[in-house]
Design a protein around this motif. Structure first.
Motif, PDB file in Angstrom:
ATOM      1  N   MET A   1     -13.533  26.956  15.045  1.00 22.71           N
ATOM      2  CA  MET A   1     -13.249  25.217  14.831  1.00 22.71           C
ATOM      3  C   MET A   1     -12.644  24.819  13.477  1.00 22.71           C
ATOM      4  SD  MET A   1     -15.953  22.498  15.766  1.00 22.71           S
ATOM      5  CE  MET A   1     -15.931  21.013  14.795  1.00 22.71           C
ATOM      6  N   PRO A   2     -11.472  24.124  13.349  1.00 21.09           N
ATOM      7  CA  PRO A   2     -10.954  23.720  12.176  1.00 21.09           C
ATOM      8  C   PRO A   2     -12.010  22.998  11.478  1.00 21.09           C
ATOM      9  CG  PRO A   2      -9.899  22.565  13.872  1.00 21.09           C
ATOM     10  CD  PRO A   2     -10.892  23.471  14.567  1.00 21.09           C
ATOM     11  N   ALA A   3     -11.985  22.967  10.137  1.00 18.50           N
ATOM     12  CA  ALA A   3     -12.785  22.228   9.066  1.00 18.50           C
ATOM     13  C   ALA A   3     -12.360  20.777   9.348  1.00 18.50           C
ATOM     14  CB  ALA A   3     -12.830  22.910   7.687  1.00 18.50           C
ATOM     15  N   PRO A   4     -13.527  19.795   9.027  1.00 20.30           N
ATOM     16  CA  PRO A   4     -13.373  18.576   8.958  1.00 20.30           C
ATOM     17  C   PRO A   4     -12.200  18.054   7.847  1.00 20.30           C
ATOM     18  CG  PRO A   4     -15.542  18.853   9.434  1.00 20.30           C
ATOM     19  CD  PRO A   4     -15.048  20.165   9.018  1.00 20.30           C
ATOM     20  N   ARG A   5     -11.518  17.303   7.962  1.00 13.50           N
ATOM     21  CA  ARG A   5     -10.802  16.942   6.727  1.00 13.50           C
ATOM     22  C   ARG A   5     -10.853  15.356   6.515  1.00 13.50           C
ATOM     23  NH1 ARG A   5      -5.854  20.974   6.277  1.00 13.50           N
ATOM     24  NH2 ARG A   5      -5.480  19.960   4.352  1.00 13.50           N
ATOM     25  N   LEU A   6     -10.559  14.819   5.245  1.00 17.63           N
ATOM     26  CA  LEU A   6     -10.581  13.440   5.027  1.00 17.63           C
ATOM     27  C   LEU A   6      -9.221  12.933   5.632  1.00 17.63           C
ATOM     28  CD1 LEU A   6     -11.798  12.513   1.570  1.00 17.63           C
ATOM     29  CD2 LEU A   6     -12.868  12.024   3.720  1.00 17.63           C
ATOM     30  N   ALA A   7      -9.563  11.747   6.210  1.00 18.00           N
ATOM     31  CA  ALA A   7      -8.337  11.107   6.885  1.00 18.00           C
ATOM     32  C   ALA A   7      -8.434   9.837   6.694  1.00 18.00           C
ATOM     33  CB  ALA A   7      -8.250  11.328   8.452  1.00 18.00           C
ATOM     34  N   ALA A   8      -7.475   8.963   6.319  1.00 19.86           N
ATOM     35  CA  ALA A   8      -7.368   7.419   6.247  1.00 19.86           C
ATOM     36  C   ALA A   8      -6.449   6.871   7.191  1.00 19.86           C
ATOM     37  CB  ALA A   8      -7.093   7.220   4.757  1.00 19.86           C
ATOM     38  N   TYR A   9      -6.795   5.837   7.620  1.00 15.29           N
ATOM     39  CA  TYR A   9      -5.853   5.045   8.668  1.00 15.29           C
ATOM     40  C   TYR A   9      -6.179   3.453   8.232  1.00 15.29           C
ATOM     41  CZ  TYR A   9      -6.657   9.035  11.544  1.00 15.29           C
ATOM     42  OH  TYR A   9      -6.736  10.365  12.080  1.00 15.29           O
ATOM     43  N   ALA A  10      -4.738   2.779   8.308  1.00 15.81           N
ATOM     44  CA  ALA A  10      -4.792   1.530   7.608  1.00 15.81           C
ATOM     45  C   ALA A  10      -3.734   0.722   8.524  1.00 15.81           C
ATOM     46  CB  ALA A  10      -4.357   1.623   6.281  1.00 15.81           C
ATOM     47  N   SER A  11      -3.936  -0.546   8.475  1.00 16.14           N
ATOM     48  CA  SER A  11      -3.008  -1.632   9.077  1.00 16.14           C
ATOM     49  C   SER A  11      -3.076  -2.719   8.270  1.00 16.14           C
ATOM     50  CB  SER A  11      -3.335  -1.661  10.301  1.00 16.14           C
ATOM     51  OG  SER A  11      -2.118  -2.372  11.089  1.00 16.14           O
ATOM     52  N   THR A  12      -2.003  -3.613   8.390  1.00 18.92           N
ATOM     53  CA  THR A  12      -2.242  -5.007   7.685  1.00 18.92           C
ATOM     54  C   THR A  12      -1.373  -5.916   8.784  1.00 18.92           C
ATOM     55  OG1 THR A  12      -1.600  -6.409   5.791  1.00 18.92           O
ATOM     56  CG2 THR A  12       0.153  -4.717   6.444  1.00 18.92           C
ATOM     57  N   ASP A  13      -1.787  -7.061   8.579  1.00 18.19           N
ATOM     58  CA  ASP A  13      -1.418  -8.040   9.701  1.00 18.19           C
ATOM     59  C   ASP A  13      -1.394  -9.561   9.174  1.00 18.19           C
ATOM     60  OD1 ASP A  13      -1.260  -8.350  12.787  1.00 18.19           O
ATOM     61  OD2 ASP A  13      -2.187 -10.109  12.117  1.00 18.19           O
ATOM     62  N   VAL A  14      -0.218 -10.273   9.553  1.00 24.94           N
ATOM     63  CA  VAL A  14      -0.028 -11.651   8.914  1.00 24.94           C
ATOM     64  C   VAL A  14      -1.169 -12.557   9.341  1.00 24.94           C
ATOM     65  CG1 VAL A  14       1.552 -12.493  10.557  1.00 24.94           C
ATOM     66  CG2 VAL A  14       1.684 -13.380   8.384  1.00 24.94           C
ATOM     67  N   GLY A  15      -2.036 -12.328  10.254  1.00 28.72           N
ATOM     68  CA  GLY A  15      -2.868 -13.568  10.820  1.00 28.72           C
ATOM     69  C   GLY A  15      -1.932 -14.160  11.685  1.00 28.72           C
ATOM     70  N   ARG A  16      -2.688 -15.440  12.017  1.00 28.48           N
ATOM     71  CA  ARG A  16      -2.427 -16.423  13.054  1.00 28.48           C
ATOM     72  C   ARG A  16      -1.908 -17.708  12.551  1.00 28.48           C
ATOM     73  NH1 ARG A  16      -6.830 -16.688  17.574  1.00 28.48           N
ATOM     74  NH2 ARG A  16      -5.227 -18.162  18.481  1.00 28.48           N
ATOM     75  N   THR A  17      -2.067 -18.009  11.305  1.00 31.41           N
ATOM     76  CA  THR A  17      -1.623 -19.191  10.734  1.00 31.41           C
ATOM     77  C   THR A  17      -0.730 -19.017   9.436  1.00 31.41           C
ATOM     78  OG1 THR A  17      -3.599 -19.457   9.285  1.00 31.41           O
ATOM     79  CG2 THR A  17      -3.903 -20.053  11.411  1.00 31.41           C
ATOM     80  N   ARG A  18      -0.641 -17.811   8.801  1.00 31.12           N
ATOM     81  CA  ARG A  18       0.180 -17.787   7.620  1.00 31.12           C
ATOM     82  C   ARG A  18       1.527 -17.408   8.032  1.00 31.12           C
ATOM     83  NH1 ARG A  18      -3.046 -17.081   3.132  1.00 31.12           N
ATOM     84  NH2 ARG A  18      -4.566 -18.656   3.369  1.00 31.12           N
ATOM     85  N   ASP A  19       2.660 -17.766   7.633  1.00 28.85           N
ATOM     86  CA  ASP A  19       4.078 -17.431   7.817  1.00 28.85           C
ATOM     87  C   ASP A  19       4.441 -16.040   7.209  1.00 28.85           C
ATOM     88  OD1 ASP A  19       4.519 -18.298   5.439  1.00 28.85           O
ATOM     89  OD2 ASP A  19       5.737 -19.868   5.943  1.00 28.85           O
ATOM     90  N   HIS A  20       3.873 -15.717   6.177  1.00 29.48           N
ATOM     91  CA  HIS A  20       4.078 -14.370   5.646  1.00 29.48           C
ATOM     92  C   HIS A  20       3.022 -13.671   5.166  1.00 29.48           C
ATOM     93  CE1 HIS A  20       4.054 -16.978   2.136  1.00 29.48           C
ATOM     94  NE2 HIS A  20       4.051 -15.974   1.171  1.00 29.48           N
ATOM     95  N   ASN A  21       3.114 -12.416   4.837  1.00 29.50           N
ATOM     96  CA  ASN A  21       2.065 -11.374   4.555  1.00 29.50           C
ATOM     97  C   ASN A  21       1.944 -10.979   3.131  1.00 29.50           C
ATOM     98  OD1 ASN A  21      -0.368  -9.825   4.478  1.00 29.50           O
ATOM     99  ND2 ASN A  21       0.475  -8.451   6.024  1.00 29.50           N
ATOM    100  N   GLU A  22       1.055 -11.669   2.324  1.00 28.49           N
ATOM    101  CA  GLU A  22       0.831 -11.294   0.834  1.00 28.49           C
ATOM    102  C   GLU A  22       0.077 -10.127   0.496  1.00 28.49           C
ATOM    103  OE1 GLU A  22       1.594 -15.599  -1.158  1.00 28.49           O
ATOM    104  OE2 GLU A  22      -0.387 -15.128  -0.518  1.00 28.49           O
ATOM    105  N   ASP A  23      -0.440  -9.396   1.740  1.00 27.96           N
ATOM    106  CA  ASP A  23      -1.588  -8.246   1.408  1.00 27.96           C
ATOM    107  C   ASP A  23      -0.566  -6.946   1.575  1.00 27.96           C
ATOM    108  OD1 ASP A  23      -3.428 -10.131   1.486  1.00 27.96           O
ATOM    109  OD2 ASP A  23      -4.301  -9.063   3.437  1.00 27.96           O
ATOM    110  N   THR A  24      -1.076  -5.892   0.792  1.00 29.17           N
ATOM    111  CA  THR A  24      -0.637  -4.722   1.113  1.00 29.17           C
ATOM    112  C   THR A  24      -1.570  -3.579   0.878  1.00 29.17           C
ATOM    113  OG1 THR A  24       1.332  -3.197   0.082  1.00 29.17           O
ATOM    114  CG2 THR A  24       0.012  -4.141  -1.590  1.00 29.17           C
ATOM    115  N   VAL A  25      -1.143  -2.366   1.518  1.00 26.44           N
ATOM    116  CA  VAL A  25      -2.257  -1.361   1.824  1.00 26.44           C
ATOM    117  C   VAL A  25      -1.451  -0.162   1.547  1.00 26.44           C
ATOM    118  CG1 VAL A  25      -1.927  -1.293   4.115  1.00 26.44           C
ATOM    119  CG2 VAL A  25      -3.991  -0.268   3.189  1.00 26.44           C
ATOM    120  N   ALA A  26      -1.855   0.927   0.910  1.00 25.58           N
ATOM    121  CA  ALA A  26      -1.322   2.157   0.565  1.00 25.58           C
ATOM    122  C   ALA A  26      -2.116   3.343   0.578  1.00 25.58           C
ATOM    123  CB  ALA A  26      -0.355   1.864  -0.659  1.00 25.58           C
TER     124      ALA A  26
END
Ligand code: CA
Length: 359
Positions: free
Chosen positions: A1-26
């Motif tokens: 069985m392969p050893a567990p590894r650290l994994a990261a998942y991310a997403s960003t969304d403008v939401g429902r009221t703003r017209d642009h997204n000032e957030d970032t993720v990396a």
């Protein structure tokens, strides 16, 4: 069985009221001399117009570039402090580029994590009110402390936690930010050890301001790691989606596949330079130039002004400084296309090609 590894998942969304997204993720894989770390960050920019996006992208790129270039990894907290200082200098320089100002009208939150993929040891740095949480044993525990007016008033006993959660509370006023002042001190947390089954969550206030901790914990309990960002963003949008929403989750995956990492354009270019390949920089510069011209025309046609709403700095002692940078919004818009000319890593779930995402 392969050893567990650290994994990261991310997403960003403008939401429902703003017209642009000032957030970032990396995310980025960093380290040197036998040391290897995963770097994860979330930033939530402010400043009106396009300045929020520029601030968060500038902080992201400089923080990761600092870690990518670091040679001595004997002291990860020191590198986190250095990355936060460098990010602050980059945003401050950009916010005051056309004048000798003591305060910049551009700023961003930044929460930055370094994790050792061998044992899950994590260090965190924070400025502003984006947050890091640990989910363990069905409970969500906040690790970072907000630099916000309401958090300070709650800590001082001026405001109750209930009052802080009310819609009238000035929750968008932050008291410490990356890039508003020449110097900034980041809070450092750690080392924490991320155990199997536990999740590190980084998020902007578009999530933690709208979705209760209990609901976040329930989603992390019910969903595989790779589905969690989308499910959390959907919950924030169901709650109104009044702000940009950004989520990164990291934990142990048993799929055995390495986390796939996408670097922001500036970091990718820096790496190419280190290998002696300079051509990409000129291609990127050319594309950015074309994008800048197109965006300038669009902005002129649309008559775009500073955006409404959004995060605010605590009242500035130099209102004149803020006004003078507002007038530079067109120049800032042109500059910002350098960040936007290539697909932003922010919209790509980090580690989308990774393992099974089981916790
Ligand atoms: Ca926000």
């Amino acid at each position: 069985m392969p050893a567990p590894r650290l994994a990261a998942y991310a997403s960003t969304d403008v939401g429902r009221t703003r017209d642009h997204n000032e957030d970032t993720v990396a995310t980025a894989s960093v380290g040197a001399g036998g040391a290897s770390y995963e770097a994860w960050l979330v930033a939530d920019g402010m400043g009106g117009g396009v300045k929020g996006e520029v601030a968060s992208a500038t902080a992201r790129d400089r923080a990761l570039a600092t870690l990518v270039a670091a040679k001595d990894w004997s002291d990860p907290p020191r590198l986190l402090r250095q990355a936060m200082r460098e990010a602050n200098a980059a945003v401050f320089d950009r916010g005051t580029a056309n004048g000798e100002l003591s305060r910049s009208a551009m700023g961003t939150t930044l929460v930055l994590a370094l994790a050792d993929p061998r044992d899950g040891a994590c260090w965190l740095a924070n400025v502003g009110d984006s947050r890091a949480y640990i989910y363990a044993g069905g409970q969500l525990r906040q690790v970072t402390k907000d630099h916000s007016l309401v958090a300070e008033q709650v800590a001082a006993g001026i405001m109750t936690i209930e009052e802080a959660k009310s819609p009238e509370a000035p929750r968008n006023v932050i008291t410490r930010a990356i890039g508003t002042d020449r110097e900034v001190e980041a809070d450092i947390f750690g080392p924490l050890r991320l155990a199997p089954g536990e999740v590190l969550l980084l998020c902007s206030d578009g999530l933690h301001g709208l979705v209760a901790d209990e609901e976040v914990a329930a989603i992390l309990q019910a969903r595989p790691l790779r589905e969690a960002p989308g499910a959390l963003i959907a919950a924030a949008n169901r709650a109104g989606g009044s702000d940009n929403i950004t989520v990164l989750v990291a934990g142990w995956s048993e799929g055995g596949t390495a986390t796939q990492v996408e670097l922001p354009p500036a970091v990718a270019v820096a790496r190419e330079r280190r290998r002696g390949v300079r051509g990409y920089a000129w291609i990127a510069l050319g594309l950015a130039g074309i994008a800048a011209i197109v965006l300038t025309v669009v902005l002129l046609l649309a008559g775009a002004g500073p955006g409404a709403g959004g995060k605010e700095q605590a009242p500035s002692p130099t209102a004149a400084a803020a006004e003078s940078t507002t007038r530079q919004s067109t120049a800032a818009a042109v500059e910002s296309t350098t960040q936007q000319s290539t697909p932003a890593p922010a919209t790509t779930p980090a580690g989308a090609g990774g393992g099974q995402g089981s916790r």
